[in-house]
Design an enzyme around this catalytic site. Sequence first.
Site, short mmCIF file in Angstrom:
data_model
loop_
_atom_site.label_atom_id
_atom_site.label_comp_id
_atom_site.label_asym_id
_atom_site.label_seq_id
_atom_site.Cartn_x
_atom_site.Cartn_y
_atom_site.Cartn_z
N ARG A 34 18.08 8.51 -7.92
CA ARG A 34 19.22 9.34 -7.56
C ARG A 34 18.83 10.81 -7.65
O ARG A 34 17.93 11.20 -8.39
CB ARG A 34 20.40 9.08 -8.49
CG ARG A 34 20.86 7.61 -8.53
CD ARG A 34 21.96 7.41 -9.55
NE ARG A 34 22.44 6.04 -9.60
CZ ARG A 34 21.97 5.11 -10.42
NH1 ARG A 34 20.99 5.42 -11.27
NH2 ARG A 34 22.45 3.88 -10.39
N LYS B 3 22.53 6.32 -14.90
CA LYS B 3 23.94 6.31 -15.28
C LYS B 3 24.11 5.62 -16.62
O LYS B 3 23.41 4.67 -16.93
CB LYS B 3 24.77 5.60 -14.21
CG LYS B 3 24.86 6.37 -12.88
CD LYS B 3 25.78 5.65 -11.92
CE LYS B 3 25.96 6.45 -10.63
NZ LYS B 3 26.86 5.77 -9.69
N HIS C 126 20.65 10.57 -0.96
CA HIS C 126 21.10 9.19 -1.06
C HIS C 126 20.60 8.38 0.12
O HIS C 126 20.32 7.17 0.00
CB HIS C 126 22.62 9.12 -1.12
CG HIS C 126 23.15 7.73 -1.34
ND1 HIS C 126 23.04 7.09 -2.55
CD2 HIS C 126 23.76 6.85 -0.50
CE1 HIS C 126 23.57 5.88 -2.45
NE2 HIS C 126 24.00 5.71 -1.22
N ARG D 17 17.27 7.27 -0.79
CA ARG D 17 17.39 6.16 -1.74
C ARG D 17 17.62 4.85 -0.98
O ARG D 17 16.99 3.83 -1.27
CB ARG D 17 18.55 6.45 -2.69
CG ARG D 17 18.87 5.36 -3.73
CD ARG D 17 19.90 5.95 -4.69
NE ARG D 17 20.55 4.93 -5.51
CZ ARG D 17 20.06 4.45 -6.65
NH1 ARG D 17 18.89 4.86 -7.08
NH2 ARG D 17 20.74 3.56 -7.36
N HIS E 60 20.60 -0.33 -10.85
CA HIS E 60 21.95 -0.85 -10.71
C HIS E 60 22.28 -1.80 -11.86
O HIS E 60 21.48 -2.66 -12.21
CB HIS E 60 22.11 -1.62 -9.39
CG HIS E 60 22.14 -0.74 -8.19
ND1 HIS E 60 21.81 -1.17 -6.93
CD2 HIS E 60 22.47 0.58 -8.05
CE1 HIS E 60 21.94 -0.18 -6.07
NE2 HIS E 60 22.33 0.89 -6.72
N TYR F 149 22.31 -2.90 0.11
CA TYR F 149 21.04 -2.49 0.70
C TYR F 149 20.31 -3.64 1.38
O TYR F 149 19.15 -3.49 1.78
CB TYR F 149 20.11 -1.92 -0.38
CG TYR F 149 20.63 -0.67 -1.03
CD1 TYR F 149 20.46 0.57 -0.43
CD2 TYR F 149 21.31 -0.71 -2.24
CE1 TYR F 149 20.94 1.72 -1.01
CE2 TYR F 149 21.78 0.44 -2.84
CZ TYR F 149 21.60 1.65 -2.21
OH TYR F 149 22.08 2.79 -2.80
#
Length: 357
Positions: free
Chosen positions: A208, A232, A303, A306, A329, A338
Amino acid sequence: MARRRDHRRRRRAGARAGTRRLDGHQGHRGPARPGLTASRDSPIAGARVGRVTDCSEAWARTLADYEHHLCQERDLSDHTVRAYLTDLGSLAAHATLLHVEDPADLTIRTLRSWLANLQTRGRARTTMARRSTAARVFTAWLERTGRAPTDAGALLAAPKAHRTLPPALSQSDMRGVIDAIVDSIEDDGPTGLRDLAVIELLWATGIRVGELVGADVDDLDTSRRVLRVMGKGSKERMVPYGVPAQEAVAAWLERGRPALAVAGSGPALFLGARGGRIDARVVRRIVHERVGAVPDAPDVGPHGLRHTAATHLLEGGADLRSVQELLGHASLGTTQIYTHVSADRLRAAFTQAHPRA
């Protein structure tokens, strides 16, 4: 381990502060949102995160407490906290118009009225779904902390958001982007070396943009060609990168970074033109400009790179679980967006695997 976590959190806080700078400059901090008194120590204190009109003291006090909960207890990113408070600011304004001046008095009828009002104003399904989720999380917190007798949002339904696929660059497009940067490096100087390293690293790792700007020099393990990033939820992970990215980053560290570094640069891996830690907005501008220089390439930002990295991994035969780990994730379901692949790969898989092909 505890010392390392503390260090990473302090560094993350520094990176958050850096997002208020544009290419090494201190950004403008907007006035406090009317009706919401954020804590002085809050990472978004004073930020313009939404607008609440005629907000009661009860709403302001509760939203300030909720902000503290999101920042300090759940340790969410500034972007996530800002999104939550923006959505709840909209709810507070609507509830006030209905004379619901205390969040404890929220009902399912008020919440549905709020969503219906958003729908009549033409809000997208994704926006409606996000705001419904924000309301449910908020009302559950109200009940759990004793601020409301019941969870008003427990039965609140939301429209299913459409999951659209972001555009991805083909491998030939990416080679065109890289070649264009290489051709202009002598004219661009240190910033050209930086841009090449940024593009190569984003394409190689799929990280990210926030993870990129928060990276420090000592997060690189050049012997193993891996980069340590903080994702995250303060989750640390190691992402590998290839030889081209290694060469681009090495050239940046050897010839580009020293030319831009100043006394206050610190350990930041990438620097802006003024020598400060590079800002996420600058990275977005770099990607859009560099990709835009390639004819017929879709306009993408970080993004998009990504998504491009994930697409190329899957097209190259990587399994979904590995891509999930690389992208950081928490849920495999998030990674499934994706999984679109080219018709050629589908045909090849069918030909190889199906007995009646």
